[in-house]
Design a protein around this motif. Structure first.
Motif, PDB file in Angstrom:
ATOM      1  N   HIS A  72      49.514  58.184  31.288  1.00 41.12           N
ATOM      2  CA  HIS A  72      48.645  58.360  32.467  1.00 41.12           C
ATOM      3  C   HIS A  72      47.177  58.419  32.054  1.00 41.12           C
ATOM      4  O   HIS A  72      46.306  57.933  32.777  1.00 41.12           O
ATOM      5  N   ILE A  73      46.937  59.000  30.885  1.00 41.12           N
ATOM      6  CA  ILE A  73      45.559  58.965  30.356  1.00 41.12           C
ATOM      7  C   ILE A  73      45.199  57.513  30.038  1.00 41.12           C
ATOM      8  O   ILE A  73      44.099  57.053  30.328  1.00 41.12           O
ATOM      9  N   GLY A  74      46.154  56.775  29.480  1.00 41.74           N
ATOM     10  CA  GLY A  74      45.941  55.356  29.166  1.00 41.74           C
ATOM     11  C   GLY A  74      45.585  54.556  30.413  1.00 41.74           C
ATOM     12  O   GLY A  74      44.643  53.751  30.405  1.00 41.74           O
ATOM     13  N   ALA A  75      46.314  54.818  31.509  1.00 40.70           N
ATOM     14  CA  ALA A  75      46.053  54.082  32.761  1.00 40.70           C
ATOM     15  C   ALA A  75      44.688  54.483  33.328  1.00 40.70           C
ATOM     16  O   ALA A  75      43.934  53.638  33.833  1.00 40.70           O
ATOM     17  N   TRP A  76      44.354  55.779  33.207  1.00 44.96           N
ATOM     18  CA  TRP A  76      43.044  56.264  33.654  1.00 44.96           C
ATOM     19  C   TRP A  76      41.935  55.598  32.830  1.00 44.96           C
ATOM     20  O   TRP A  76      40.903  55.197  33.370  1.00 44.96           O
ATOM     21  N   MET A  77      42.175  55.463  31.528  1.00 47.76           N
ATOM     22  CA  MET A  77      41.184  54.806  30.665  1.00 47.76           C
ATOM     23  C   MET A  77      40.927  53.382  31.130  1.00 47.76           C
ATOM     24  O   MET A  77      39.785  52.906  31.125  1.00 47.76           O
ATOM     25  N   ASP A  78      41.994  52.691  31.539  1.00 43.23           N
ATOM     26  CA  ASP A  78      41.821  51.319  32.059  1.00 43.23           C
ATOM     27  C   ASP A  78      41.000  51.333  33.346  1.00 43.23           C
ATOM     28  O   ASP A  78      40.177  50.443  33.576  1.00 43.23           O
ATOM     29  N   ARG A  79      41.253  52.351  34.204  1.00 37.71           N
ATOM     30  CA  ARG A  79      40.492  52.426  35.467  1.00 37.71           C
ATOM     31  C   ARG A  79      39.010  52.678  35.198  1.00 37.71           C
ATOM     32  O   ARG A  79      38.141  52.061  35.817  1.00 37.71           O
ATOM     33  N   ILE A  80      38.721  53.594  34.265  1.00 36.21           N
ATOM     34  CA  ILE A  80      37.317  53.892  33.940  1.00 36.21           C
ATOM     35  C   ILE A  80      36.656  52.645  33.334  1.00 36.21           C
ATOM     36  O   ILE A  80      35.517  52.298  33.654  1.00 36.21           O
ATOM     37  N   TYR A 112      37.403  56.747  24.013  1.00 34.66           N
ATOM     38  CA  TYR A 112      37.384  55.312  23.694  1.00 34.66           C
ATOM     39  C   TYR A 112      37.131  55.018  22.217  1.00 34.66           C
ATOM     40  O   TYR A 112      37.153  53.867  21.800  1.00 34.66           O
ATOM     41  N   TYR A 113      36.914  56.073  21.443  1.00 34.65           N
ATOM     42  CA  TYR A 113      36.750  55.841  20.007  1.00 34.65           C
ATOM     43  C   TYR A 113      38.096  55.383  19.437  1.00 34.65           C
ATOM     44  O   TYR A 113      39.156  55.729  19.966  1.00 34.65           O
ATOM     45  N   PRO A 114      38.060  54.573  18.356  1.00 39.26           N
ATOM     46  CA  PRO A 114      39.304  53.982  17.844  1.00 39.26           C
ATOM     47  C   PRO A 114      40.363  55.025  17.458  1.00 39.26           C
ATOM     48  O   PRO A 114      40.022  56.100  16.955  1.00 39.26           O
ATOM     49  N   ALA A 115      41.630  54.665  17.692  1.00 48.60           N
ATOM     50  CA  ALA A 115      42.751  55.576  17.397  1.00 48.60           C
ATOM     51  C   ALA A 115      42.721  56.037  15.940  1.00 48.60           C
ATOM     52  O   ALA A 115      43.061  57.182  15.645  1.00 48.60           O
ATOM     53  N   GLU A 116      42.284  55.151  15.029  1.00 54.29           N
ATOM     54  CA  GLU A 116      42.233  55.532  13.604  1.00 54.29           C
ATOM     55  C   GLU A 116      41.315  56.733  13.393  1.00 54.29           C
ATOM     56  O   GLU A 116      41.501  57.492  12.449  1.00 54.29           O
ATOM     57  N   GLU A 117      40.323  56.874  14.245  1.00 53.33           N
ATOM     58  CA  GLU A 117      39.400  57.999  14.057  1.00 53.33           C
ATOM     59  C   GLU A 117      40.045  59.337  14.437  1.00 53.33           C
ATOM     60  O   GLU A 117      39.594  60.391  14.014  1.00 53.33           O
ATOM     61  N   PHE A 118      41.087  59.261  15.251  1.00 53.47           N
ATOM     62  CA  PHE A 118      41.831  60.483  15.609  1.00 53.47           C
ATOM     63  C   PHE A 118      43.058  60.670  14.715  1.00 53.47           C
ATOM     64  O   PHE A 118      43.507  61.771  14.475  1.00 53.47           O
ATOM     65  N   GLY A 119      43.609  59.541  14.256  1.00 56.89           N
ATOM     66  CA  GLY A 119      44.870  59.603  13.525  1.00 56.89           C
ATOM     67  C   GLY A 119      46.064  59.501  14.466  1.00 56.89           C
ATOM     68  O   GLY A 119      47.206  59.606  14.042  1.00 56.89           O
ATOM     69  N   PHE A 120      45.825  59.325  15.745  1.00 58.14           N
ATOM     70  CA  PHE A 120      46.896  59.088  16.714  1.00 58.14           C
ATOM     71  C   PHE A 120      46.312  58.332  17.901  1.00 58.14           C
ATOM     72  O   PHE A 120      45.095  58.322  18.095  1.00 58.14           O
ATOM     73  N   ASP A 121      47.216  57.723  18.673  1.00 54.90           N
ATOM     74  CA  ASP A 121      46.775  56.864  19.770  1.00 54.90           C
ATOM     75  C   ASP A 121      46.987  57.574  21.111  1.00 54.90           C
ATOM     76  O   ASP A 121      48.109  57.610  21.634  1.00 54.90           O
ATOM     77  N   ILE A 122      45.913  58.124  21.640  1.00 59.16           N
ATOM     78  CA  ILE A 122      46.017  58.947  22.859  1.00 59.16           C
ATOM     79  C   ILE A 122      46.549  58.138  24.043  1.00 59.16           C
ATOM     80  O   ILE A 122      47.444  58.573  24.762  1.00 59.16           O
ATOM     81  N   ALA A 123      46.025  56.927  24.218  1.00 56.22           N
ATOM     82  CA  ALA A 123      46.434  56.106  25.368  1.00 56.22           C
ATOM     83  C   ALA A 123      47.927  55.778  25.304  1.00 56.22           C
ATOM     84  O   ALA A 123      48.615  55.755  26.328  1.00 56.22           O
ATOM     85  N   LYS A 124      48.415  55.545  24.085  1.00 54.39           N
ATOM     86  CA  LYS A 124      49.821  55.177  23.922  1.00 54.39           C
ATOM     87  C   LYS A 124      50.736  56.406  24.114  1.00 54.39           C
ATOM     88  O   LYS A 124      51.772  56.321  24.762  1.00 54.39           O
ATOM     89  N   ASP A 125      50.296  57.520  23.558  1.00 51.31           N
ATOM     90  CA  ASP A 125      51.115  58.736  23.631  1.00 51.31           C
ATOM     91  C   ASP A 125      51.093  59.370  25.013  1.00 51.31           C
ATOM     92  O   ASP A 125      51.997  60.125  25.368  1.00 51.31           O
ATOM     93  N   SER A 136      32.679  62.910  31.746  1.00 49.12           N
ATOM     94  CA  SER A 136      32.731  63.894  30.663  1.00 49.12           C
ATOM     95  C   SER A 136      33.978  63.697  29.809  1.00 49.12           C
ATOM     96  O   SER A 136      33.911  63.684  28.579  1.00 49.12           O
ATOM     97  N   LEU A 137      35.113  63.521  30.454  1.00 49.29           N
ATOM     98  CA  LEU A 137      36.368  63.304  29.715  1.00 49.29           C
ATOM     99  C   LEU A 137      36.315  62.013  28.897  1.00 49.29           C
ATOM    100  O   LEU A 137      36.891  61.920  27.812  1.00 49.29           O
ATOM    101  N   ALA A 138      35.585  61.045  29.415  1.00 49.45           N
ATOM    102  CA  ALA A 138      35.505  59.745  28.732  1.00 49.45           C
ATOM    103  C   ALA A 138      34.757  59.818  27.400  1.00 49.45           C
ATOM    104  O   ALA A 138      34.854  58.912  26.586  1.00 49.45           O
ATOM    105  N   GLY A 139      34.033  60.929  27.185  1.00 46.10           N
ATOM    106  CA  GLY A 139      33.172  61.052  26.013  1.00 46.10           C
ATOM    107  C   GLY A 139      33.802  60.668  24.684  1.00 46.10           C
ATOM    108  O   GLY A 139      33.167  60.026  23.861  1.00 46.10           O
ATOM    109  N   TYR A 140      35.040  61.077  24.468  1.00 47.21           N
ATOM    110  CA  TYR A 140      35.643  60.828  23.149  1.00 47.21           C
ATOM    111  C   TYR A 140      36.775  59.805  23.168  1.00 47.21           C
ATOM    112  O   TYR A 140      37.176  59.313  22.117  1.00 47.21           O
TER     113      TYR A 140
END
Ligand SMILES: N[C@@H](CCC(=O)N[C@@H](CS)C(=O)NCC(=O)O)C(=O)O
Length: 204
Positions: free
Chosen positions: A175-183, A159-172, A153-157
């Motif tokens: 731990h979310i970034g590392a979780w994204m790599d695990r998923i 992986y969309y490109p950072a430009e679509e948010f206007g900020f880079d969630i994985a970079k900011d 459920s959390l993965a839903g949004y």
């Protein structure tokens, strides 16, 4: 006569994070499924009488069709698929309830048509993302040591490109970034734009 219809059909389009949750889950559990493209952007298909009568009276994607039975809420679809496949199931009642948190968090991600709405959502995000980040610092997945539908459920949004948010969630939020790599490393993971039809976006 035998039908070559896959077990599941998913009415979706590549840009929909709610649809991606279900598409990703289907792929992660190795289901026999196919996407059915819904032309939301050019034909406004979700708003048509035909779609409302035949597919979903709410006029939304995702819609999961399992042998003719239709489910229209992404969270319900995830729960259904987890129960049927026995995969990504949360354990115990407390943990199951904890799924609601990420679900609500994600619902608030939806793009708002007004600047005030956007400011509100951005503020919510500023609060929610550090909470999720902190939680993922303590355990590899949201509910502990193994991935569940809360993670899907959390993965839903995310992986969309950072430009679509206007900020880079994985970079900011590392731990979310590392979780994204695990998923991303789970067998069957695919980017939403690869998994669902309708990218790149064609406009009317
Ligand atoms: N409660 C729904 C929300 C789905 C939703 O917001 N779908 C949007 C796309 S992400 C939609 O289909 N909107 C169609 C419209 O506004 O006509 C779920 O999570 O399944």
């Amino acid at each position: 006569m035998m039908s070559d219809r896959p077990e599941y059909l998913l009415y979706c389009m590549a840009q929909s994070g709610n649809a991606y949750r279900v598409a990703l889950m289907l792929n992660l559990i190795g289901a026999d499924w196919k996407p059915v493209f819904v032309d939301f952007f050019v034909a406004g298909e979700t708003r048509t009488e035909k779609f409302r009568t035949e597919i979903n009276e709410m006029g939304e994607v995702p819609v999961l069709d399992h042998a003719g039975r239709k489910f229209s809420q992404s969270a319900v679809c995830l729960t259904y698929l987890a129960k049927r496949s026995g995969k990504f199931q949360p354990e115990g009642e407390d943990e199951e309830l904890e799924c609601l948190g990420p679900y609500r968090f994600l619902k608030n991600f939806a793009p708002a048509p007004s600047p005030a709405g956007e400011a509100f959502l951005l503020n919510r995000l500023g609060i929610s993302l550090p909470i999720v980040d902190k939680r993922l610092a303590k355990s590899p997945y949201l509910l502990g040591s193994r991935p569940t539908i809360a993670d899907v459920s959390l993965a839903g949004y995310l992986y969309y490109p950072a430009e679509e948010f206007g900020f880079d969630i994985a970079k900011d939020h590392p731990h979310i970034g590392a979780w994204m790599d695990r998923i991303k490393a789970l067998p069957g993971w695919k980017h939403p734009y690869e998994l669902m039809p309708g990218y790149p976006l064609k406009r009317a």
